[in-house]
Write a protein that holds these residues in place. Structure first.
Motif, PDB file in Angstrom:
ATOM      1  N   SER A  76      51.009  54.328  60.554  1.00 54.41           N
ATOM      2  CA  SER A  76      50.345  53.084  60.950  1.00 54.41           C
ATOM      3  C   SER A  76      48.833  53.178  60.816  1.00 54.41           C
ATOM      4  N   HIS A  77      48.379  54.306  60.320  1.00 55.26           N
ATOM      5  CA  HIS A  77      46.951  54.495  60.065  1.00 55.26           C
ATOM      6  C   HIS A  77      46.864  55.593  59.014  1.00 55.26           C
ATOM      7  N   GLY A  78      45.913  55.482  58.098  1.00 50.99           N
ATOM      8  CA  GLY A  78      45.910  56.375  56.948  1.00 50.99           C
ATOM      9  C   GLY A  78      45.186  57.694  57.103  1.00 50.99           C
ATOM     10  N   PHE A  79      44.672  57.973  58.301  1.00 47.32           N
ATOM     11  CA  PHE A  79      43.792  59.129  58.518  1.00 47.32           C
ATOM     12  C   PHE A  79      44.302  60.423  57.877  1.00 47.32           C
ATOM     13  N   ASN A  80      45.530  60.815  58.209  1.00 49.98           N
ATOM     14  CA  ASN A  80      46.021  62.131  57.775  1.00 49.98           C
ATOM     15  C   ASN A  80      46.294  62.211  56.277  1.00 49.98           C
ATOM     16  N   ILE A  81      46.684  61.107  55.678  1.00 47.11           N
ATOM     17  CA  ILE A  81      46.904  61.079  54.231  1.00 47.11           C
ATOM     18  C   ILE A  81      45.549  61.001  53.514  1.00 47.11           C
ATOM     19  N   ARG A  82      44.694  60.120  53.967  1.00 44.15           N
ATOM     20  CA  ARG A  82      43.390  59.928  53.321  1.00 44.15           C
ATOM     21  C   ARG A  82      42.573  61.221  53.280  1.00 44.15           C
ATOM     22  N   TYR A  83      42.587  61.976  54.397  1.00 41.40           N
ATOM     23  CA  TYR A  83      41.769  63.185  54.449  1.00 41.40           C
ATOM     24  C   TYR A  83      42.556  64.451  54.126  1.00 41.40           C
ATOM     25  N   GLY A  84      43.814  64.274  53.660  1.00 43.34           N
ATOM     26  CA  GLY A  84      44.574  65.412  53.160  1.00 43.34           C
ATOM     27  C   GLY A  84      45.156  66.340  54.213  1.00 43.34           C
ATOM     28  N   TYR A  85      45.214  65.909  55.476  1.00 46.96           N
ATOM     29  CA  TYR A  85      45.787  66.773  56.507  1.00 46.96           C
ATOM     30  C   TYR A  85      47.309  66.819  56.406  1.00 46.96           C
ATOM     31  N   GLY A 121      51.637  37.283  58.927  1.00 42.24           N
ATOM     32  CA  GLY A 121      51.098  37.476  57.585  1.00 42.24           C
ATOM     33  C   GLY A 121      50.709  38.923  57.364  1.00 42.24           C
ATOM     34  N   VAL A 122      50.967  39.393  56.152  1.00 45.05           N
ATOM     35  CA  VAL A 122      50.722  40.792  55.817  1.00 45.05           C
ATOM     36  C   VAL A 122      49.873  40.852  54.551  1.00 45.05           C
ATOM     37  N   ILE A 123      48.919  41.771  54.507  1.00 44.29           N
ATOM     38  CA  ILE A 123      48.065  41.948  53.329  1.00 44.29           C
ATOM     39  C   ILE A 123      48.286  43.350  52.772  1.00 44.29           C
ATOM     40  N   GLU A 124      48.334  43.452  51.443  1.00 47.26           N
ATOM     41  CA  GLU A 124      48.485  44.765  50.823  1.00 47.26           C
ATOM     42  C   GLU A 124      47.120  45.414  50.627  1.00 47.26           C
ATOM     43  N   THR A 125      47.061  46.715  50.927  1.00 48.15           N
ATOM     44  CA  THR A 125      45.807  47.435  50.754  1.00 48.15           C
ATOM     45  C   THR A 125      46.129  48.835  50.245  1.00 48.15           C
ATOM     46  N   THR A 126      45.203  49.778  50.406  1.00 48.98           N
ATOM     47  CA  THR A 126      45.464  51.180  50.047  1.00 48.98           C
ATOM     48  C   THR A 126      45.177  52.050  51.270  1.00 48.98           C
ATOM     49  N   PHE A 127      45.696  53.275  51.271  1.00 51.76           N
ATOM     50  CA  PHE A 127      45.421  54.189  52.383  1.00 51.76           C
ATOM     51  C   PHE A 127      43.913  54.403  52.533  1.00 51.76           C
ATOM     52  N   THR A 128      43.229  54.532  51.401  1.00 53.77           N
ATOM     53  CA  THR A 128      41.790  54.782  51.458  1.00 53.77           C
ATOM     54  C   THR A 128      41.046  53.599  52.075  1.00 53.77           C
ATOM     55  N   GLU A 129      41.358  52.398  51.590  1.00 49.17           N
ATOM     56  CA  GLU A 129      40.650  51.226  52.104  1.00 49.17           C
ATOM     57  C   GLU A 129      40.952  50.992  53.583  1.00 49.17           C
ATOM     58  N   GLU A 130      42.230  51.138  53.959  1.00 46.31           N
ATOM     59  CA  GLU A 130      42.596  50.930  55.365  1.00 46.31           C
ATOM     60  C   GLU A 130      41.883  51.935  56.261  1.00 46.31           C
ATOM     61  N   THR A 131      41.916  53.216  55.859  1.00 41.09           N
ATOM     62  CA  THR A 131      41.345  54.271  56.707  1.00 41.09           C
ATOM     63  C   THR A 131      39.838  54.069  56.874  1.00 41.09           C
ATOM     64  N   ASP A 133      29.390  58.810  56.390  1.00 41.97           N
ATOM     65  CA  ASP A 133      30.063  59.942  57.048  1.00 41.97           C
ATOM     66  C   ASP A 133      31.580  59.775  57.053  1.00 41.97           C
ATOM     67  N   ILE A 134      32.028  58.522  57.101  1.00 43.65           N
ATOM     68  CA  ILE A 134      33.467  58.256  57.037  1.00 43.65           C
ATOM     69  C   ILE A 134      33.963  58.514  55.616  1.00 43.65           C
ATOM     70  N   GLN A 135      33.210  58.031  54.641  1.00 40.19           N
ATOM     71  CA  GLN A 135      33.635  58.139  53.238  1.00 40.19           C
ATOM     72  C   GLN A 135      33.665  59.582  52.743  1.00 40.19           C
ATOM     73  N   ASP A 136      32.680  60.385  53.167  1.00 37.33           N
ATOM     74  CA  ASP A 136      32.647  61.759  52.637  1.00 37.33           C
ATOM     75  C   ASP A 136      33.394  62.753  53.526  1.00 37.33           C
ATOM     76  N   GLY A 137      34.053  62.255  54.589  1.00 37.11           N
ATOM     77  CA  GLY A 137      34.895  63.119  55.414  1.00 37.11           C
ATOM     78  C   GLY A 137      34.163  63.826  56.541  1.00 37.11           C
ATOM     79  N   VAL A 180      49.772  46.590  54.737  1.00 36.94           N
ATOM     80  CA  VAL A 180      50.868  47.357  54.175  1.00 36.94           C
ATOM     81  C   VAL A 180      50.352  48.037  52.919  1.00 36.94           C
ATOM     82  N   CYS A 181      50.727  49.321  52.718  1.00 41.94           N
ATOM     83  CA  CYS A 181      50.374  49.944  51.450  1.00 41.94           C
ATOM     84  C   CYS A 181      51.272  51.128  51.133  1.00 41.94           C
ATOM     85  N   VAL A 182      51.169  51.538  49.891  1.00 46.05           N
ATOM     86  CA  VAL A 182      52.010  52.618  49.384  1.00 46.05           C
ATOM     87  C   VAL A 182      51.110  53.676  48.766  1.00 46.05           C
ATOM     88  N   GLU A 183      51.284  54.917  49.212  1.00 47.99           N
ATOM     89  CA  GLU A 183      50.526  56.032  48.639  1.00 47.99           C
ATOM     90  C   GLU A 183      51.356  56.733  47.572  1.00 47.99           C
TER      91      GLU A 183
END
Ligand code: NAD
Ligand code: MG
Length: 341
Positions: free
Chosen positions: A107-116, A178-188, A281-285, A151-154
Protein backbone atom coordinates in the motif's frame (compact mmCIF):
# COMPACT_ATOMS: atom_id res chain seq x y z
CA UNK A 1 -5.65 14.53 -17.13
CA UNK A 2 -4.82 11.09 -15.68
CA UNK A 3 -7.47 8.49 -16.44
CA UNK A 4 -9.73 7.70 -13.51
CA UNK A 5 -10.96 4.13 -13.23
CA UNK A 6 -14.30 3.36 -11.57
CA UNK A 7 -16.22 0.18 -10.71
CA UNK A 8 -16.97 -0.59 -14.35
CA UNK A 9 -13.24 -0.59 -15.16
CA UNK A 10 -12.46 -3.39 -12.71
CA UNK A 11 -13.52 -7.04 -12.55
CA UNK A 12 -14.17 -8.29 -9.03
CA UNK A 13 -14.17 -11.92 -10.24
CA UNK A 14 -10.36 -11.93 -10.45
CA UNK A 15 -9.79 -11.26 -6.75
CA UNK A 16 -12.80 -13.42 -5.86
CA UNK A 17 -10.97 -16.39 -7.37
CA UNK A 18 -7.97 -15.89 -5.04
CA UNK A 19 -7.17 -16.25 -1.38
CA UNK A 20 -5.84 -12.95 -0.10
CA UNK A 21 -3.39 -12.98 2.83
CA UNK A 22 -3.40 -9.66 4.65
CA UNK A 23 -0.20 -9.37 6.70
CA UNK A 24 -0.78 -7.01 9.63
CA UNK A 25 -4.03 -5.82 11.16
CA UNK A 26 -3.37 -2.17 11.89
CA UNK A 27 -4.82 0.93 10.30
CA UNK A 28 -4.81 -0.35 6.69
CA UNK A 29 -4.79 -4.07 7.48
CA UNK A 30 -8.13 -4.18 9.27
CA UNK A 31 -9.77 -2.06 6.59
CA UNK A 32 -8.51 -4.14 3.65
CA UNK A 33 -9.32 -7.45 5.37
CA UNK A 34 -12.86 -6.50 6.35
CA UNK A 35 -13.72 -4.72 3.10
CA UNK A 36 -12.48 -7.64 0.99
CA UNK A 37 -14.36 -10.13 3.15
CA UNK A 38 -17.55 -8.08 2.79
CA UNK A 39 -16.96 -8.06 -0.98
CA UNK A 40 -17.01 -11.86 -0.93
CA UNK A 41 -13.26 -12.44 -1.15
CA UNK A 42 -11.53 -15.26 0.75
CA UNK A 43 -9.27 -13.53 3.30
CA UNK A 44 -6.72 -14.83 5.77
CA UNK A 45 -5.01 -12.44 8.17
CA UNK A 46 -1.35 -13.07 9.06
CA UNK A 47 -0.23 -11.97 12.53
CA UNK A 48 2.43 -12.66 15.12
CA UNK A 49 1.31 -15.24 17.68
CA UNK A 50 0.34 -13.30 20.79
CA UNK A 51 -0.49 -10.15 18.83
CA UNK A 52 -3.20 -8.09 20.47
CA UNK A 53 -4.93 -7.84 17.10
CA UNK A 54 -5.43 -11.61 16.86
CA UNK A 55 -8.62 -11.66 18.92
CA UNK A 56 -9.91 -8.47 17.34
CA UNK A 57 -9.60 -9.96 13.85
CA UNK A 58 -11.21 -13.24 14.89
CA UNK A 59 -14.03 -11.39 16.64
CA UNK A 60 -14.65 -9.60 13.33
CA UNK A 61 -15.17 -13.00 11.71
CA UNK A 62 -11.79 -13.28 10.00
CA UNK A 63 -9.53 -16.31 9.76
CA UNK A 64 -6.20 -15.60 11.45
CA UNK A 65 -2.97 -17.56 11.12
CA UNK A 66 0.64 -16.83 11.93
CA UNK A 67 2.49 -15.03 9.14
CA UNK A 68 4.18 -18.07 7.49
CA UNK A 69 0.89 -20.02 7.36
CA UNK A 70 -1.10 -17.09 6.06
CA UNK A 71 1.50 -16.45 3.36
CA UNK A 72 1.47 -20.12 2.35
CA UNK A 73 -2.30 -19.89 1.88
CA UNK A 74 -2.22 -16.66 -0.11
CA UNK A 75 -2.48 -16.24 -3.88
CA UNK A 76 -2.24 -12.53 -3.16
CA UNK A 77 -0.12 -11.39 -0.22
CA UNK A 78 -0.75 -7.80 0.88
CA UNK A 79 2.00 -6.50 3.17
CA UNK A 80 0.51 -4.09 5.70
CA UNK A 81 3.04 -4.12 8.50
CA UNK A 82 4.91 -0.85 9.17
CA UNK A 83 7.29 0.15 6.37
CA UNK A 84 10.37 -0.12 8.59
CA UNK A 85 9.71 -3.76 9.52
CA UNK A 86 8.54 -4.97 6.10
CA UNK A 87 11.98 -6.03 4.91
CA UNK A 88 12.52 -8.22 7.98
CA UNK A 89 9.07 -9.81 7.81
CA UNK A 90 9.56 -10.29 4.08
CA UNK A 91 12.95 -12.02 4.23
CA UNK A 92 12.24 -14.12 7.33
CA UNK A 93 8.57 -15.06 7.01
CA UNK A 94 7.14 -14.12 3.63
CA UNK A 95 9.71 -15.03 0.97
CA UNK A 96 10.37 -18.57 2.30
CA UNK A 97 6.64 -19.39 2.33
CA UNK A 98 5.42 -17.61 -0.76
CA UNK A 99 3.57 -19.68 -3.38
CA UNK A 100 5.55 -19.77 -6.61
CA UNK A 101 3.09 -17.59 -8.53
CA UNK A 102 1.72 -15.54 -5.64
CA UNK A 103 1.24 -11.82 -6.20
CA UNK A 104 2.88 -9.42 -3.75
CA UNK A 105 0.88 -6.33 -2.89
CA UNK A 106 1.83 -3.15 -1.07
CA UNK A 107 0.00 0.00 0.00
CA UNK A 108 3.07 2.20 -0.15
CA UNK A 109 6.11 1.87 -2.39
CA UNK A 110 8.87 2.58 0.13
CA UNK A 111 10.48 -0.87 0.29
CA UNK A 112 10.33 -1.53 -3.45
CA UNK A 113 11.38 1.98 -4.46
CA UNK A 114 14.46 1.98 -2.22
CA UNK A 115 15.33 -1.67 -2.87
CA UNK A 116 14.78 -3.01 0.66
CA UNK A 117 12.58 -5.74 -0.81
CA UNK A 118 13.51 -7.32 -4.15
CA UNK A 119 10.94 -9.99 -5.04
CA UNK A 120 11.87 -12.81 -7.38
CA UNK A 121 10.86 -12.62 -11.02
CA UNK A 122 7.90 -15.02 -10.86
CA UNK A 123 5.71 -12.76 -8.75
CA UNK A 124 3.41 -9.96 -9.74
CA UNK A 125 4.35 -6.91 -7.68
CA UNK A 126 1.52 -4.42 -7.33
CA UNK A 127 0.40 -1.53 -5.21
CA UNK A 128 -3.07 -0.53 -4.13
CA UNK A 129 -2.67 2.56 -1.98
CA UNK A 130 -5.80 4.14 -0.57
CA UNK A 131 -5.35 7.89 -0.27
CA UNK A 132 -6.71 8.07 3.24
CA UNK A 133 -6.24 6.61 6.72
CA UNK A 134 -7.31 2.99 7.19
CA UNK A 135 -10.15 3.86 9.52
CA UNK A 136 -11.65 6.08 6.85
CA UNK A 137 -11.20 3.31 4.27
CA UNK A 138 -13.35 1.05 6.46
CA UNK A 139 -15.93 3.67 7.48
CA UNK A 140 -16.53 4.88 3.93
CA UNK A 141 -16.92 1.31 2.69
CA UNK A 142 -19.54 0.58 5.34
CA UNK A 143 -21.41 3.67 4.22
CA UNK A 144 -21.45 2.42 0.63
CA UNK A 145 -18.69 4.77 -0.50
CA UNK A 146 -14.96 4.43 -0.99
CA UNK A 147 -11.64 6.21 -0.59
CA UNK A 148 -9.75 6.95 -3.84
CA UNK A 149 -6.65 4.89 -4.41
CA UNK A 150 -3.49 4.72 -6.48
CA UNK A 151 -2.75 1.52 -8.31
CA UNK A 152 0.47 0.42 -9.99
CA UNK A 153 2.52 -2.50 -11.14
CA UNK A 154 6.26 -2.91 -10.61
CA UNK A 155 6.53 -6.44 -11.98
CA UNK A 156 4.00 -8.13 -14.25
CA UNK A 157 4.76 -11.85 -14.13
CA UNK A 158 1.24 -13.07 -14.87
CA UNK A 159 0.54 -10.61 -17.67
CA UNK A 160 -2.58 -9.59 -15.73
CA UNK A 161 -1.05 -7.79 -12.78
CA UNK A 162 -2.82 -4.50 -13.42
CA UNK A 163 -6.22 -6.20 -13.77
CA UNK A 164 -5.57 -8.01 -10.49
CA UNK A 165 -4.63 -4.77 -8.73
CA UNK A 166 -7.77 -3.07 -10.05
CA UNK A 167 -9.85 -6.03 -8.92
CA UNK A 168 -8.35 -5.73 -5.42
CA UNK A 169 -9.03 -2.00 -5.47
CA UNK A 170 -12.65 -2.76 -6.28
CA UNK A 171 -12.80 -5.25 -3.41
CA UNK A 172 -11.79 -2.60 -0.86
CA UNK A 173 -14.23 -0.10 -2.35
CA UNK A 174 -11.68 2.23 -3.94
CA UNK A 175 -13.15 2.13 -7.46
CA UNK A 176 -16.43 3.49 -6.04
CA UNK A 177 -14.52 6.75 -5.56
CA UNK A 178 -12.00 6.39 -8.41
CA UNK A 179 -8.55 4.95 -8.94
CA UNK A 180 -5.53 6.44 -10.73
CA UNK A 181 -2.63 4.46 -12.18
CA UNK A 182 0.86 5.53 -11.19
CA UNK A 183 4.30 3.97 -10.59
CA UNK A 184 6.02 2.83 -7.38
CA UNK A 185 8.56 5.62 -7.83
CA UNK A 186 6.01 8.38 -8.33
CA UNK A 187 3.78 7.18 -5.49
CA UNK A 188 6.68 6.83 -3.03
CA UNK A 189 8.34 10.14 -3.79
CA UNK A 190 5.16 12.24 -3.91
CA UNK A 191 3.71 10.52 -0.82
CA UNK A 192 6.84 11.14 1.25
CA UNK A 193 7.10 14.70 0.00
CA UNK A 194 3.44 15.46 0.71
CA UNK A 195 3.54 14.17 4.26
CA UNK A 196 6.91 15.75 5.07
CA UNK A 197 6.60 19.16 3.46
CA UNK A 198 2.89 19.87 3.78
CA UNK A 199 0.45 17.46 5.43
CA UNK A 200 2.32 16.27 8.51
CA UNK A 201 5.60 18.16 8.78
CA UNK A 202 4.65 21.51 7.32
CA UNK A 203 1.26 21.80 8.99
CA UNK A 204 2.51 20.60 12.40
CA UNK A 205 5.29 23.17 12.47
CA UNK A 206 2.96 25.90 11.26
CA UNK A 207 0.54 25.13 14.10
CA UNK A 208 3.29 24.99 16.72
CA UNK A 209 4.81 28.30 15.61
CA UNK A 210 1.40 29.97 15.45
CA UNK A 211 0.60 28.78 18.98
CA UNK A 212 4.00 29.84 20.34
CA UNK A 213 3.76 33.27 18.77
CA UNK A 214 0.40 34.03 20.39
CA UNK A 215 1.27 32.55 23.79
CA UNK A 216 4.65 34.28 23.94
CA UNK A 217 2.84 37.55 23.19
CA UNK A 218 0.70 37.01 26.30
CA UNK A 219 -2.53 35.61 24.85
CA UNK A 220 -4.31 32.74 26.57
CA UNK A 221 -3.22 29.27 25.36
CA UNK A 222 -6.88 28.27 24.95
CA UNK A 223 -7.44 31.18 22.58
CA UNK A 224 -4.28 30.30 20.69
CA UNK A 225 -5.40 26.68 20.36
CA UNK A 226 -8.76 27.68 18.91
CA UNK A 227 -7.32 30.15 16.45
CA UNK A 228 -4.38 28.17 15.07
CA UNK A 229 -5.47 24.56 15.51
CA UNK A 230 -9.16 23.88 16.14
CA UNK A 231 -10.34 25.98 13.21
CA UNK A 232 -7.87 24.36 10.85
CA UNK A 233 -10.24 21.47 10.23
CA UNK A 234 -13.06 23.80 9.27
CA UNK A 235 -10.78 25.54 6.78
CA UNK A 236 -9.48 22.27 5.37
CA UNK A 237 -13.05 20.98 4.91
CA UNK A 238 -13.77 23.99 2.71
CA UNK A 239 -10.57 23.46 0.71
CA UNK A 240 -11.49 19.80 0.33
CA UNK A 241 -14.93 20.73 -0.99
CA UNK A 242 -14.02 23.53 -3.36
CA UNK A 243 -10.35 24.33 -3.32
CA UNK A 244 -8.63 27.42 -1.92
CA UNK A 245 -11.18 29.52 -3.82
CA UNK A 246 -14.11 28.14 -1.82
CA UNK A 247 -12.23 28.65 1.44
CA UNK A 248 -11.61 32.28 0.47
CA UNK A 249 -15.22 32.71 -0.63
CA UNK A 250 -16.51 31.43 2.68
CA UNK A 251 -14.17 33.43 4.91
CA UNK A 252 -14.62 37.15 5.47
CA UNK A 253 -13.06 39.71 3.12
CA UNK A 254 -10.83 40.65 6.04
CA UNK A 255 -9.53 37.09 6.28
CA UNK A 256 -9.14 36.85 2.52
CA UNK A 257 -7.18 40.11 2.25
CA UNK A 258 -4.96 39.07 5.18
CA UNK A 259 -4.39 35.73 3.45
CA UNK A 260 -3.04 37.49 0.34
CA UNK A 261 -0.83 40.03 2.08
CA UNK A 262 0.44 38.03 5.08
CA UNK A 263 0.50 34.43 3.81
CA UNK A 264 3.50 35.07 1.54
CA UNK A 265 5.32 36.81 4.43
CA UNK A 266 5.03 33.70 6.61
CA UNK A 267 5.53 31.15 3.86
CA UNK A 268 8.08 32.98 1.73
CA UNK A 269 10.13 31.79 -1.25
CA UNK A 270 12.72 30.36 1.15
CA UNK A 271 10.10 27.77 2.14
CA UNK A 272 9.87 26.61 -1.45
CA UNK A 273 13.65 26.35 -1.61
CA UNK A 274 13.58 24.21 1.55
CA UNK A 275 10.85 22.06 0.01
CA UNK A 276 13.09 21.43 -2.99
CA UNK A 277 15.85 20.27 -0.64
CA UNK A 278 13.43 17.93 1.14
CA UNK A 279 12.35 16.53 -2.23
CA UNK A 280 15.96 16.03 -3.31
CA UNK A 281 16.64 14.02 -0.12
CA UNK A 282 13.63 11.85 -0.90
CA UNK A 283 14.67 11.34 -4.53
CA UNK A 284 18.29 10.42 -3.83
CA UNK A 285 17.42 8.11 -0.90
CA UNK A 286 18.95 10.27 1.85
CA UNK A 287 15.71 10.36 3.83
CA UNK A 288 15.08 6.61 3.45
CA UNK A 289 18.62 5.77 4.61
CA UNK A 290 18.32 8.05 7.64
CA UNK A 291 14.95 6.57 8.61
CA UNK A 292 16.10 2.98 8.27
CA UNK A 293 19.49 3.58 9.95
CA UNK A 294 17.70 5.05 12.95
CA UNK A 295 15.23 2.15 13.01
CA UNK A 296 18.14 -0.28 12.95
CA UNK A 297 19.51 1.64 15.92
CA UNK A 298 16.32 1.01 17.91
CA UNK A 299 14.59 4.14 16.62
CA UNK A 300 16.38 6.30 19.19
CA UNK A 301 16.13 9.52 17.18
CA UNK A 302 12.53 8.75 16.24
CA UNK A 303 11.49 8.16 19.85
CA UNK A 304 13.29 11.27 21.10
CA UNK A 305 11.60 13.41 18.46
CA UNK A 306 8.22 11.89 19.26
CA UNK A 307 8.67 12.64 22.96
CA UNK A 308 9.82 16.18 22.29
CA UNK A 309 6.79 16.89 20.12
CA UNK A 310 4.30 15.22 22.45
CA UNK A 311 5.48 17.49 25.24
CA UNK A 312 4.88 20.72 23.29
CA UNK A 313 2.50 22.89 25.35
CA UNK A 314 -0.16 22.95 22.61
CA UNK A 315 -0.76 19.21 23.17
CA UNK A 316 -1.76 19.72 26.82
CA UNK A 317 -3.96 22.69 25.99
CA UNK A 318 -5.65 20.77 23.20
CA UNK A 319 -6.28 17.72 25.39
CA UNK A 320 -7.97 19.79 28.05
CA UNK A 321 -10.11 21.68 25.57
CA UNK A 322 -11.19 18.66 23.56
CA UNK A 323 -12.23 16.89 26.77
CA UNK A 324 -14.03 19.97 28.09
CA UNK A 325 -16.04 20.61 24.94
CA UNK A 326 -16.53 17.02 23.86
CA UNK A 327 -16.99 17.83 20.19
CA UNK A 328 -14.61 15.26 18.81
CA UNK A 329 -14.90 11.53 18.52
CA UNK A 330 -11.83 9.49 19.34
CA UNK A 331 -10.82 6.31 17.54
CA UNK A 332 -11.28 3.23 19.69
CA UNK A 333 -7.60 2.32 19.54
CA UNK A 334 -6.31 5.82 20.22
CA UNK A 335 -6.48 7.16 23.75
CA UNK A 336 -5.98 10.88 23.87
CA UNK A 337 -3.48 11.62 26.60
CA UNK A 338 -1.83 8.22 26.82
CA UNK A 339 1.51 8.91 25.26
CA UNK A 340 2.60 5.37 26.16
CA UNK A 341 2.93 3.16 23.09
P1 NAD B 1 -0.01 0.06 11.42
O1 NAD B 1 1.16 0.47 12.22
O2 NAD B 1 -1.32 0.69 11.69
O3 NAD B 1 -0.23 -1.52 11.54
C1 NAD B 1 0.80 -2.43 11.40
C2 NAD B 1 0.34 -3.82 11.75
O4 NAD B 1 1.46 -4.71 11.60
C3 NAD B 1 -0.13 -3.99 13.18
O5 NAD B 1 -1.20 -4.90 13.16
C4 NAD B 1 1.08 -4.64 13.86
O6 NAD B 1 0.70 -5.41 14.95
C5 NAD B 1 1.61 -5.49 12.74
N1 NAD B 1 3.03 -5.81 12.88
C6 NAD B 1 4.03 -5.00 13.26
N2 NAD B 1 5.20 -5.66 13.24
C7 NAD B 1 4.91 -6.91 12.80
C8 NAD B 1 5.68 -8.06 12.57
N3 NAD B 1 7.00 -8.05 12.80
N4 NAD B 1 5.05 -9.17 12.12
C9 NAD B 1 3.73 -9.20 11.92
N5 NAD B 1 2.94 -8.13 12.13
C10 NAD B 1 3.53 -7.02 12.57
O7 NAD B 1 0.43 0.21 9.89
P2 NAD B 1 -0.34 1.04 8.73
O8 NAD B 1 -0.30 2.48 9.05
O9 NAD B 1 -1.62 0.37 8.43
O10 NAD B 1 0.68 0.83 7.51
C11 NAD B 1 0.74 -0.35 6.75
C12 NAD B 1 1.15 0.00 5.34
O11 NAD B 1 0.13 0.80 4.74
C13 NAD B 1 2.44 0.81 5.24
O12 NAD B 1 3.10 0.42 4.08
C14 NAD B 1 1.94 2.23 5.10
O13 NAD B 1 2.86 3.08 4.44
C15 NAD B 1 0.71 1.99 4.24
N6 NAD B 1 -0.30 3.06 4.29
C16 NAD B 1 -0.82 3.43 5.50
C17 NAD B 1 -1.81 4.38 5.55
C18 NAD B 1 -2.50 4.70 6.85
O14 NAD B 1 -3.61 5.16 6.80
N7 NAD B 1 -1.93 4.46 8.02
C19 NAD B 1 -2.26 4.99 4.36
C20 NAD B 1 -1.73 4.58 3.13
C21 NAD B 1 -0.74 3.60 3.13
MG1 MG C 1 0.28 9.81 1.77
Amino acid sequence: MAEIIYDDGADLALIESKTVAIIGYGSQGHAHALNLKDSGVEVVVGLRPGSSSWEKAEAAGLTVKDVPEAVAAGDVVMILVPDQVQRHVYSEQIAPNLKEDAALFFSHGFNIRYGYIAPEAGHDVCMVAPKGPGHTVRRQFEEGRGVPALVCVEQDASGRALDLALSYAKGIGATRAGVIETTFTEETETDLFGEQAVLCGGVSKLIQYGFETLVEAGYKPEMAYFEVCHELKLIVDLINEGGLTKQRWSCSDTAEYGDYVSGPRVIGPQVKEAMKEVLADIQDGTFARRFIADQDNGGLEFKALRMENESHPIEKTGQKLRAAFGWTSVDADYTDGSAAR
